[in-house]
Design a protein around this motif. Structure first.
Motif, PDB file in Angstrom:
ATOM      1  N   GLN A 135      49.405  35.850  41.980  1.00  0.00           N
ATOM      2  CA  GLN A 135      47.977  36.020  42.750  1.00  0.00           C
ATOM      3  C   GLN A 135      47.582  37.610  42.785  1.00  0.00           C
ATOM      4  OE1 GLN A 135      50.277  33.177  45.671  1.00  0.00           O
ATOM      5  NE2 GLN A 135      48.234  33.232  46.366  1.00  0.00           N
ATOM      6  N   LEU A 136      48.437  38.436  42.649  1.00  0.00           N
ATOM      7  CA  LEU A 136      48.081  39.818  42.915  1.00  0.00           C
ATOM      8  C   LEU A 136      47.676  40.639  41.540  1.00  0.00           C
ATOM      9  CD1 LEU A 136      51.489  40.901  45.028  1.00  0.00           C
ATOM     10  CD2 LEU A 136      49.032  40.222  45.980  1.00  0.00           C
ATOM     11  N   ASP A 137      47.819  39.993  40.472  1.00  0.00           N
ATOM     12  CA  ASP A 137      47.446  40.518  39.169  1.00  0.00           C
ATOM     13  C   ASP A 137      45.959  41.178  39.121  1.00  0.00           C
ATOM     14  OD1 ASP A 137      50.124  40.295  38.211  1.00  0.00           O
ATOM     15  OD2 ASP A 137      49.410  38.222  37.069  1.00  0.00           O
ATOM     16  N   GLU A 138      45.122  40.338  39.838  1.00  0.00           N
ATOM     17  CA  GLU A 138      43.724  41.067  39.578  1.00  0.00           C
ATOM     18  C   GLU A 138      43.272  41.918  40.359  1.00  0.00           C
ATOM     19  OE1 GLU A 138      41.033  37.873  41.885  1.00  0.00           O
ATOM     20  OE2 GLU A 138      42.524  36.751  40.631  1.00  0.00           O
ATOM     21  N   HIS A 139      44.265  42.381  41.504  1.00  0.00           N
ATOM     22  CA  HIS A 139      43.996  43.306  42.573  1.00  0.00           C
ATOM     23  C   HIS A 139      44.281  44.725  42.028  1.00  0.00           C
ATOM     24  CE1 HIS A 139      42.630  40.154  44.807  1.00  0.00           C
ATOM     25  NE2 HIS A 139      43.566  39.459  44.774  1.00  0.00           N
ATOM     26  N   ALA A 140      43.615  45.892  42.197  1.00  0.00           N
ATOM     27  CA  ALA A 140      43.882  47.291  41.732  1.00  0.00           C
ATOM     28  C   ALA A 140      44.812  47.911  42.636  1.00  0.00           C
ATOM     29  CB  ALA A 140      42.730  47.897  41.525  1.00  0.00           C
ATOM     30  N   ASP A 141      44.826  47.542  43.901  1.00  0.00           N
ATOM     31  CA  ASP A 141      45.436  48.364  44.955  1.00  0.00           C
ATOM     32  C   ASP A 141      46.190  47.667  46.104  1.00  0.00           C
ATOM     33  OD1 ASP A 141      43.274  47.935  46.772  1.00  0.00           O
ATOM     34  OD2 ASP A 141      42.474  49.873  45.867  1.00  0.00           O
TER      35      ASP A 141
END
Length: 249
Positions: free
Chosen positions: A168-174
């Motif tokens: 679920q976190l892969d698409e977020h940059a920070d």
């Protein structure tokens, strides 16, 4: 060498790590990745650790400058263990993971320095340098290898408080973007556990500029470990009577 001698007869598998655990209601087996391939063995208990990180929350709340030269920040101190805030000293793991020997020596140094006995504090510098030289070897010999980080899959639970998985976190940059979209780090621990994991897995960590501009903000926005209180509140607390024959506390 002394530790290995005391553990004679206990299997020690270097260059190996747990890549999966199996069981029904409780852990029964684990899969080990070894230099000779993957092995599956029966177990009763499993404890997994991937190293330690400095706890800088209290120092950050007090406004002490942090050293952000590595993935996990530590408290910046001078040769006398004084922080950037007058009258505040730091010792031990908050200054960087170094083990019990370094922590005890630094605690003694900081105590002497805080009491104004700088000569006594500085007499311990050689012992501290020796202890810290050993500490400097730890990240070189026990650094997490890339394969250990890759053991986490998209289904691995990263934030146990909010049940957020790595995929679920892969698409977020920070960290901020991940937190706003998934609530990762917004549960009871306030990012104290998942924050360190994501620093290793995705490089999510406050930038040096962020820490410099807001020195009192703990990493990953975790709630402060202590809070200011009025003297009147302390005075109103009731304590059990102390035995007159017991040493003062």
């Amino acid at each position: 060498a002394a530790l290995r001698a005391r553990l004679a007869g206990v299997p020690y598998r270097g260059a190996s790590w747990v890549c999966a655990a199996h069981g029904d209601g409780r852990v029964r087996e684990v899969e080990l990745e070894t230099p000779r391939g993957r092995r599956r063995i029966a177990i009763d208990h499993l404890a997994v650790g991937y190293g330690l990180v400095p706890n800088t929350e209290l120092a950050a709340q007090l406004g002490c400058a942090l050293d952000t030269g590595s993935a996990h920040a530590c408290v910046r101190v001078d040769d006398d263990l004084a922080t950037s805030v007058a009258g505040i000293y730091a010792a031990g793991e908050a200054c960087g993971i170094g083990g019990v020997d370094a922590a005890r020596i630094e605690g003694e140094m900081a105590g002497h320095a805080a009491a104004g006995a700088l000569d006594a504090a500085r007499a311990l510098r050689a012992r501290r340098e020796h202890a810290r030289a050993f500490a400097d070897l730890l990240p070189r010999h026990f650094a997490l290898r890339a394969q250990v980080r890759q053991a986490a899959t998209a289904q691995t639970v990263i934030c146990r408080c909010e049940d957020v998985r790595l995929g679920q976190l892969d698409e977020h940059a920070d960290w901020r973007a991940a937190k706003l979209a998934t609530r990762c780090g917004m549960g009871s621990c306030q990012g104290r556990i998942c924050g360190a994991a994501l620093t290793e897995l995705r490089g999510f960590a406050p930038s040096a500029a962020t820490i410099a501009s807001t020195p009192a903000a703990p990493a990953h926005g975790a709630r402060p470990p202590v809070f200011p209180t009025r003297l009147a509140s302390l005075a109103g607390l009731s304590y059990p009577a102390q035995d007159a024959t017991a040493p003062p506390r």
